[in-house]
Motif scaffolding. Structure first.
Motif, short mmCIF file in Angstrom:
data_model
loop_
_atom_site.label_atom_id
_atom_site.label_comp_id
_atom_site.label_asym_id
_atom_site.label_seq_id
_atom_site.Cartn_x
_atom_site.Cartn_y
_atom_site.Cartn_z
N GLU A 64 0.84 -1.22 0.00
CA GLU A 64 0.00 0.00 0.00
C GLU A 64 0.87 1.25 0.00
O GLU A 64 0.58 2.21 -0.72
CB GLU A 64 -0.89 0.03 1.25
N VAL A 65 1.94 1.22 0.80
CA VAL A 65 2.86 2.36 0.87
C VAL A 65 3.49 2.59 -0.49
O VAL A 65 3.54 3.72 -1.00
CB VAL A 65 3.95 2.13 1.95
N SER A 66 3.96 1.51 -1.12
CA SER A 66 4.61 1.63 -2.43
C SER A 66 3.65 2.21 -3.47
O SER A 66 4.02 3.08 -4.26
CB SER A 66 5.07 0.25 -2.94
N ARG A 67 2.40 1.68 -3.40
CA ARG A 67 1.41 2.15 -4.37
C ARG A 67 1.17 3.65 -4.16
O ARG A 67 1.14 4.42 -5.13
CB ARG A 67 0.11 1.36 -4.18
N ALA A 68 1.03 4.06 -2.90
CA ALA A 68 0.79 5.48 -2.59
C ALA A 68 1.97 6.32 -3.05
O ALA A 68 1.78 7.41 -3.62
CB ALA A 68 0.55 5.65 -1.09
N GLU A 69 3.19 5.81 -2.83
CA GLU A 69 4.39 6.56 -3.26
C GLU A 69 4.39 6.75 -4.77
O GLU A 69 4.71 7.84 -5.28
CB GLU A 69 5.66 5.80 -2.83
N GLU A 119 -0.57 7.88 6.08
CA GLU A 119 -1.38 6.97 6.90
C GLU A 119 -0.90 5.52 6.70
O GLU A 119 -0.76 4.76 7.65
CB GLU A 119 -2.86 7.13 6.50
N ALA A 120 -0.59 5.17 5.45
CA ALA A 120 -0.11 3.82 5.15
C ALA A 120 1.26 3.59 5.80
O ALA A 120 1.55 2.50 6.32
CB ALA A 120 -0.03 3.61 3.64
N MET A 121 2.12 4.62 5.77
CA MET A 121 3.44 4.49 6.38
C MET A 121 3.33 4.27 7.89
O MET A 121 4.09 3.49 8.47
CB MET A 121 4.30 5.73 6.07
N GLU A 122 2.38 4.97 8.51
CA GLU A 122 2.19 4.78 9.96
C GLU A 122 1.72 3.36 10.26
O GLU A 122 2.19 2.73 11.21
CB GLU A 122 1.16 5.80 10.49
N ARG A 123 0.82 2.88 9.41
CA ARG A 123 0.35 1.50 9.62
C ARG A 123 1.48 0.50 9.36
O ARG A 123 1.59 -0.52 10.03
CB ARG A 123 -0.85 1.21 8.72
N ALA A 124 2.33 0.79 8.37
CA ALA A 124 3.46 -0.10 8.06
C ALA A 124 4.42 -0.16 9.26
O ALA A 124 4.94 -1.23 9.61
CB ALA A 124 4.20 0.38 6.82
N GLU A 125 4.61 0.99 9.88
CA GLU A 125 5.51 1.05 11.03
C GLU A 125 4.96 0.20 12.19
O GLU A 125 5.68 -0.59 12.81
CB GLU A 125 5.65 2.51 11.48
N ALA A 127 2.79 -2.27 11.88
CA ALA A 127 2.80 -3.68 11.46
C ALA A 127 4.19 -4.27 11.58
O ALA A 127 4.37 -5.44 11.94
CB ALA A 127 2.28 -3.80 10.03
N SER A 128 5.19 -3.45 11.29
CA SER A 128 6.58 -3.90 11.38
C SER A 128 6.95 -4.18 12.84
O SER A 128 7.59 -5.20 13.15
CB SER A 128 7.50 -2.84 10.78
N ALA A 129 6.53 -3.28 13.73
CA ALA A 129 6.81 -3.46 15.16
C ALA A 129 6.12 -4.73 15.68
O ALA A 129 6.70 -5.51 16.45
CB ALA A 129 6.34 -2.25 15.95
N GLU A 130 4.88 -4.94 15.21
CA GLU A 130 4.12 -6.13 15.64
C GLU A 130 4.79 -7.40 15.11
O GLU A 130 4.91 -8.40 15.84
CB GLU A 130 2.67 -6.01 15.13
N ALA A 131 5.25 -7.37 13.87
CA ALA A 131 5.95 -8.53 13.30
C ALA A 131 7.23 -8.82 14.07
O ALA A 131 7.55 -9.98 14.35
CB ALA A 131 6.25 -8.29 11.82
N ASP A 132 7.95 -7.74 14.44
CA ASP A 132 9.18 -7.92 15.23
C ASP A 132 8.87 -8.57 16.57
O ASP A 132 9.58 -9.48 17.01
CB ASP A 132 9.86 -6.56 15.48
N ARG A 133 7.80 -8.09 17.21
CA ARG A 133 7.40 -8.62 18.52
C ARG A 133 7.05 -10.11 18.39
O ARG A 133 7.51 -10.94 19.17
CB ARG A 133 6.18 -7.83 19.04
N LEU A 134 6.27 -10.45 17.37
CA LEU A 134 5.84 -11.84 17.19
C LEU A 134 7.00 -12.73 16.74
O LEU A 134 7.04 -13.92 17.05
CB LEU A 134 4.68 -11.92 16.19
N ARG A 135 7.97 -12.15 16.03
CA ARG A 135 9.14 -12.92 15.60
C ARG A 135 9.97 -13.30 16.84
O ARG A 135 10.46 -14.41 16.95
CB ARG A 135 10.00 -12.12 14.62
N ALA A 136 10.09 -12.35 17.77
CA ALA A 136 10.84 -12.63 19.00
C ALA A 136 10.16 -13.76 19.79
O ALA A 136 10.82 -14.68 20.30
CB ALA A 136 10.94 -11.36 19.85
N ILE A 137 8.82 -13.70 19.85
CA ILE A 137 8.07 -14.75 20.57
C ILE A 137 8.25 -16.10 19.87
O ILE A 137 8.49 -17.13 20.51
CB ILE A 137 6.57 -14.37 20.65
N SER A 138 8.17 -16.08 18.55
CA SER A 138 8.30 -17.32 17.77
C SER A 138 9.71 -17.90 17.93
O SER A 138 9.88 -19.12 18.10
CB SER A 138 7.99 -17.03 16.31
N ASP A 139 10.72 -17.03 17.87
CA ASP A 139 12.11 -17.49 18.03
C ASP A 139 12.31 -18.11 19.41
O ASP A 139 12.95 -19.16 19.55
CB ASP A 139 13.09 -16.32 17.84
#
Ligand SMILES: [Zn+2]
Length: 248
Positions: A64-69, A119-125, A127-139
């Motif tokens: 979405e961010v790329s498309r908006a850019e 707005e998309a960049m804020e959501r990407a940020e 989502a990235s933080a959430e993915a990092d958090r879940l990656r740490a849990i998964s690891d």
């Protein structure tokens, strides 16, 4: 069946070996580490699934961010071309007016698209933080699985080593008991929950823990020591150990 009292007594050694082997097999089948590992594996799968969802979400938002850019850039490029034409002054006044109007429209469009992009960049940020958090849990969960697998395997190795050691002593005891008596013992043991022979301790059969009645005790007392006797209750071989004070 007849068997030398010494051979009968060795049945208790054989029983001890087989009981220990049964205990080891039971411990092997019910390792606490295996239960922990099963729970950790489930947790790791859930954590992995959550991470995959979060990464998919992140990928979607990044697109979405790329498309908006891209859209913002297209509008900017177009506006730049329009301004260049205005600066060159070529064209009729009607054409130049149309370009002016388009530039205003492009300006509004760019502002809207930049809002969408932000707005998309804020959501990407997020989502990235959430993915990092879940990656740490998964690891962490995957590491836990590795640790527990190693512990489970080590416990298995220990139990297997003990079983091998205990079982190694069995043939000699079977030989001391004698093949016929050992076969009888094996068949009773298979039918009676793992115990084929038990000591007659006082009045009590140590196999079923029941006390023998006086008549039965008398019958056994009058049975020669080289005759194999069995508990009337549980059918196990009753091993008579001569008491140290000389009484039978
Ligand atoms: Zn019994």
């Amino acid at each position: 069946m007849k068997a030398d009292p010494f051979r009968q007594q060795r049945l208790l050694d054989l029983q001890a070996i087989d009981t220990r082997l049964d205990q080891i097999a039971h411990a092997r089948a019910h390792l606490p580490q295996a239960a922990q590992l099963a729970r950790a594996t489930d947790a790791a799968e859930v954590a992995r699934g959550n991470l995959v969802l979060a990464e998919t979400e992140l990928g979607d938002v990044q697109r979405e961010v790329s498309r908006a850019e891209t859209e913002v850039k297209q509008v900017r490029d177009r506006a730049e071309r329009d301004r260049a034409r205005l600066d060159s002054g070529t064209g009729t006044s009607k054409e130049l007016l149309a370009i002016q109007q388009e530039l205003e429209s492009l300006g509004r469009r760019q502002a809207t698209l930049e809002d969408v992009e932000l707005e998309a960049m804020e959501r990407a940020e997020a989502a990235s933080a959430e993915a990092d958090r879940l990656r740490a849990i998964s690891d962490e969960a995957a590491a836990q699985v590795s640790t527990l697998t190693a512990e489970r395997d080590a416990a298995m190795v220990d139990l297997d080593a003990e079983a091998t050691e205990v079982a190694a002593g069995r043939p000699a005891v079977v030989e001391a008991v004698g093949p016929e008596l050992a076969a009888l013992f094996d068949s009773i043991r298979a039918a009676q929950g793992g115990i084929g022979a038990a000591e007659l301790k006082g009045r009590r059969c140590m196999g079923c823990q029941l006390e023998l009645n006086a008549g039965e005790l008398g019958r056994i007392a009058n049975t020669p020591a080289d005759v194999v006797v069995r508990c009337e209750e549980c059918e196990r071989i009753l091993v008579r150990i001569p008491s140290t004070d000389g009484a039978a």
